[in-house]
Motif scaffolding. Structure first.
Motif, short mmCIF file in Angstrom:
data_model
loop_
_atom_site.label_atom_id
_atom_site.label_comp_id
_atom_site.label_asym_id
_atom_site.label_seq_id
_atom_site.Cartn_x
_atom_site.Cartn_y
_atom_site.Cartn_z
N LEU A 128 -6.98 -5.85 -2.56
CA LEU A 128 -6.16 -6.38 -1.47
C LEU A 128 -5.84 -7.85 -1.73
O LEU A 128 -4.70 -8.30 -1.52
CB LEU A 128 -6.90 -6.20 -0.14
N ARG A 131 -1.81 -0.77 -4.77
CA ARG A 131 -1.98 -0.04 -3.51
C ARG A 131 -2.47 1.38 -3.76
O ARG A 131 -3.34 1.88 -3.05
CB ARG A 131 -0.64 0.00 -2.76
N ARG A 170 -6.14 1.32 -4.56
CA ARG A 170 -6.98 1.04 -3.39
C ARG A 170 -7.18 2.32 -2.58
O ARG A 170 -8.29 2.63 -2.12
CB ARG A 170 -6.31 -0.05 -2.53
#
Length: 897
Positions: A279, A613, A616
């Motif tokens: 992040l 992303r 994650r």
């Protein structure tokens, strides 16, 4: 055997000789060193090859030649044979290329097979035996007497075919000795076997075997009991180990589950930490994109485009590419022009240099031609002097022929006419010699009749005979023929002198022809050399003019090269200007690249945010899976803790330890018992082996006893065979000794013929003793040189007679060959030798060949072979003549003298 014909090519001194032999006595005579003995060596070489030569094959080839041919035709046992030997040089060595023997039954090929066929099938004697029997070579007349007793015994035994019996006796002796060695060895082996059998019988082997087998059975029972106990202990140990192993497996699984639970808890914490890091990274990339979007407008202005888009960058880049292509084409054109002009200038300078070098070479060549012309002028003067000398010598020969009986060109026919006339005079001489001999015979006969009172014509009493006046006419005829013979001999001498003069004229005529050819060559060379001198000087002048023209042309080419170099410099300056324009194009392209790179970087950052992303989200899913796995592992750990019994495991360990301790003790006991059983088994096997060995020894002894008996019988047979061969050889030698002694006395009596010696004795070892009339014994060495030579010739002839009469029809003897047998003889002994030769013919010797220049032997010959050597070529020739005709002619000439 009889030699019929001998043909030689390049053998020793003979270049090309073809000679025929007849029956009877043939004497080969000629001057010393003319090559008489070489004819007999050629016959010997034809029969036996290289073993007949004193030297090597190279010695047989005529000096300077590379090949030799020897052919011998002979008759043997009524059949005709021919031997051909061809020698050829290969490098530095001489070898036999062809060796054949043409026989009635076929052809024998190869030097070794031919020598074997002659020695074993035809003559039954090798080359040494041939030399000892039939071929008495120059200087070897005393060969048998000078030999040691052993050598003489072996020579004569071999000639009389007794050597084979001695060889067979020696073979039988060798066999007997071999049998004795084997018999002695076998007897020793038999004694050794008896000792071994007695030693083994004393051991009572069967009682030993019974005791050992009883001990082995008791030991097997004890081993079986201990093995049963060992099996029970192994089962107890295995059961305890199974319980312990299961407990250890559960305990190990609990430990592994605890470790895996801890690892899963740690990995879940780590995954959550990685999601937080991803992040943070996404936030950083978003900030970098905003900074690049802010600076891209400035880069677009610097690059000269209105919008910072991919299309605008592409259009600007296309325009730059077109401009760059145009400039680069212009620059390449100028560069090509520079290269062309530089190459043209360099080529022109090279051309100028080449022209100068050509001019220099032509001047050097002109100088060389001038020098050659001067040298040729000196040679021309020498040639003219030589020509004058040739003309002078040719005039001298013409002057000589002006005084000669023939002109130039007729000398050869003049010499031929003189030689023909000389042949005619020689024929008249021979005819006159015959007529003179006949007339003298009639006069001698008539005078004998007149002395007896009878008419020489009719044999009636002289009184009132009408033929009394013919005697006087015959005497006048003798005087006329003698005078005619003297005149012819005088004419013969004159013709020989004229022929010598003619020979000189032929040589002069040949010299004149040589001089004519020499004059033509010299005149042609004088004319040729004069032309060469004139041509050289003209060419030298022409070369100097060409050199001046080349030098002028080189100057013009050098000026043109300077002008071309100026044009090349202007083109290089234009290339520099175009290089500057290309640098400006490259700078603008770099600015466009910066805009393009920034656009690409922004796109890459957006792609990276999307990728992070996804990572994650993936890690969140992985953390959930690991939490589910952690819950299952915790449940399994609780189940295993409930199943684990520590008391049962401890009891199993005690049982296992007791079983292991017992197994160690019982294994040691069983090992001890096994060793004892192995010892007993070995001892039983050893006793059984000794029993088998005893039986084998008894069988071997029986077989060896039979072999010893057979060898003892064989030994008796070889002893008997050895004695038989020895007795047979002694008996045959005694017979031959008696016959040879008789023939030797007969032959020596014929050869010597005086009252000084009574007889010769020959003992069983071929030792010779000569007895004088008073009974005094002498050895052959005590005779005088001439007597000893006759004695040796008599011995050799007696051996030859014995061979001829002893094996007549089975293996006819070769011709009797005597090479210079008179070397050690005086004139009186030579007469006895002649008598001996005549008597050998009476004994049936078909052909006798003698090399000698002694007149008595020549007179005794049936055929004469005259050998002559040409001193200029060092080559010999041989021709056969009728001895009777020559003898009559010489007798008539001696009577005329």
């Amino acid at each position: 055997m009889k030699f019929d014909r001998l043909r030689l090519r390049n053998f020793k001194p003979y270049a090309d000789t073809d000679l025929r032999f007849e029956d009877g006595v043939t004497v080969i005579h000629g001057l010393n060193g003319s090559g008489k003995s070489s004819l007999l060596e050629a016959c010997f070489f034809a029969l036996y090859g290289s073993r007949a030569l004193d030297g090597t094959l190279d010695d047989a080839v005529t000096t300077g030649a590379d090949e030799t041919d020897v052919e011998l035709w002979f008759t043997h046992a009524g059949e005709e044979f021919k031997i051909t030997r061809e020698l050829r040089r290969s490098g530095d060595s001489i070898s036999t290329r062809t060796c054949t023997l043409d026989a009635p039954d076929g052809v024998v090929e190869g030097a070794r097979d031919v020598r074997k066929f002659v020695g074993e099938e035809l003559l039954r004697m090798d080359s040494d035996s041939f030399r000892n029997c039939a071929y008495i070579r120059q200087g070897e007349v005393n060969r048998l007497i000078n030999a040691s007793p052993r050598e003489r015994r072996e020579m004569i035994d071999d000639l009389l075919q007794l050597g084979k019996l001695e060889e067979y006796r020696e073979r039988a002796s060798d066999a007997r000795l071999g049998v004795e060695d084997v018999l002695s060895d076998k007897r020793g082996g038999l004694n050794k076997l008896d000792e071994q059998i007695e030693a083994k019988q004393a051991k009572d082997l069967h009682d030993q075997l019974n005791d050992l087998e009883s001990d082995l059975r008791e030991l097997d029972d004890e081993i079986e009991r201990f093995e049963g106990n060992r099996e029970d202990a192994r089962e107890t140990k295995e059961e305890a180990e199974s319980i312990i192993e299961q407990a250890e497996e559960r305990e190990s699984e609990l430990e592994e589950l605890s470790e895996e639970i801890e690892e899963l808890e740690a990995s879940i914490r780590e995954t959550e930490s990685e999601r937080e890091a991803l992040l943070d990274e996404i936030t950083e990339i978003r900030e970098r994109i905003e900074e690049r979007e802010a600076e891209i407008d400035e880069l677009a202005d610097a690059a000269g485009i209105d919008d910072a888009t991919e299309d605008a960058v592409a259009d600007a880049r296309e325009a730059l590419d077109d401009r760059e292509e145009t400039v680069r084409e212009q620059r390449q054109e100028q560069r090509d022009r520079v290269t062309s002009l530089e190459s043209e200038a360099e080529s022109r300078r090279d051309e100028a240099e080449r022209l100068r070098e050509d001019a220099s070479e032509k001047r050097e060549r002109a100088d060389e031609l001038e020098s050659e012309a001067e040298t040729d002028e000196a040679d021309l003067e020498e040639l003219r002097a030589d020509l004058e000398e040739v003309v002078a010598e040719r005039e001298e020969i013409e002057a000589r022929f002006a005084e000669a009986p023939v002109d130039i060109g007729e000398a050869e026919s003049h010499r031929a006419a003189l030689r023909e006339e000389l042949d005619d005079v020689q024929a008249e001489i021979e005819e006159t010699v015959g007529q003179l001999a006949s007339a003298r015979d009639r006069v001698e006969e008539a005078e004998e009749l007149l002395e007896e009172g009878h008419c020489p014509e009719c044999g009636q009493p002289v009184e009132d005979s009408p033929h009394v006046d013919t005697l006087e006419a015959d005497r006048e005829r003798v005087e006329e023929l003698s005078a005619e013979l003297g005149r012819l001999n005088g004419r013969k001498a004159d013709l020989k002198a004229d022929i010598e003069d003619a020979e000189s004229l032929v040589d002069a005529e040949s010299r004149a022809a040589t001089l004519d050819e020499r004059r033509e060559l010299l005149e042609a060379r004088v004319e040729e050399l004069a032309d060469e001198i004139e041509a050289d000087r003209a060419e030298a002048e022409e070369l100097r003019e060409e050199a001046d023209d080349l030098a002028a042309e080189a100057e013009e080419v050098e000026n043109a090269a300077d002008e071309t170099e100026t044009d090349a410099e202007e083109a290089r300056e234009r290339v520099d200007e175009l290089d500057g324009e290309l640098e400006d194009v490259d700078g603008r392209r770099e600015r466009l690249d910066a805009v393009d790179d920034t656009l690409v970087a922004i796109d890459d950052d957006e792609d990276e945010i999307d990728r992070l992303r996804e990572q994650r989200e993936s890690k969140a899913e992985l953390a959930d899976e690991r939490r589910d796995r952690l819950e299952a592992l915790r449940e399994r750990r609780d189940e295993l803790r409930e199943q684990f019994d520590r008391d049962r495991v401890e009891k199993a360990r005690e049982n296992r330890d007791e079983a292991v301790d017992y197994l160690e003790k019982v294994e040691a006991k069983l090992d001890s018992l096994a060793e004892r059983r192995d010892e007993l088994t070995g001892e039983i096997g050893s006793v059984e082996n000794e029993i088998r060995e005893l039986e084998e020894l008894r069988d071997d002894r029986e077989e060896l006893a039979e072999t010893v008996a057979d060898l003892e019988s064989l030994h008796e047979e070889t002893e008997q065979l050895e004695r038989t061969y020895g007795d047979l050889r002694a008996e045959l030698r005694q017979r031959n000794v008696e016959t040879l002694e008789r023939m030797l006395n007969e032959t020596f009596d014929l050869a010597y013929g005086n009252d000084a010696y009574s007889h010769i004795e020959l003992d069983g070892e071929y030792d010779l003793t000569v007895y004088q009339k008073d009974g005094t014994p002498l050895s052959p060495e005590q005779l005088s040189g001439g007597e000893r030579a006759l004695f040796n010739l008599s011995l050799r002839c007696a051996i030859y007679r014995l061979l001829s009469e002893g094996i007549e029809g089975a293996a006819p003897t070769p011709p009797l060959i005597l090479d210079e047998p008179t070397v050690f003889l005086d004139s009186g002994h030579v007469s006895r030798l002649v008598h001996l030769v005549e008597e050998m013919r009476g004994f049936g010797v078909r052909q006798i060949l003698i090399v000698s220049h002694d007149e008595e032997l020549v007179d005794a010959a049936d055929e004469l072979v005259t050998v002559e050597k040409d001193t200029t070529t060092n080559r010999s020739t041989a021709r056969r003549e009728d001895a009777a005709t020559l003898a009559r002619a010489e007798a008539i000439l001696e009577g005329d003298d």
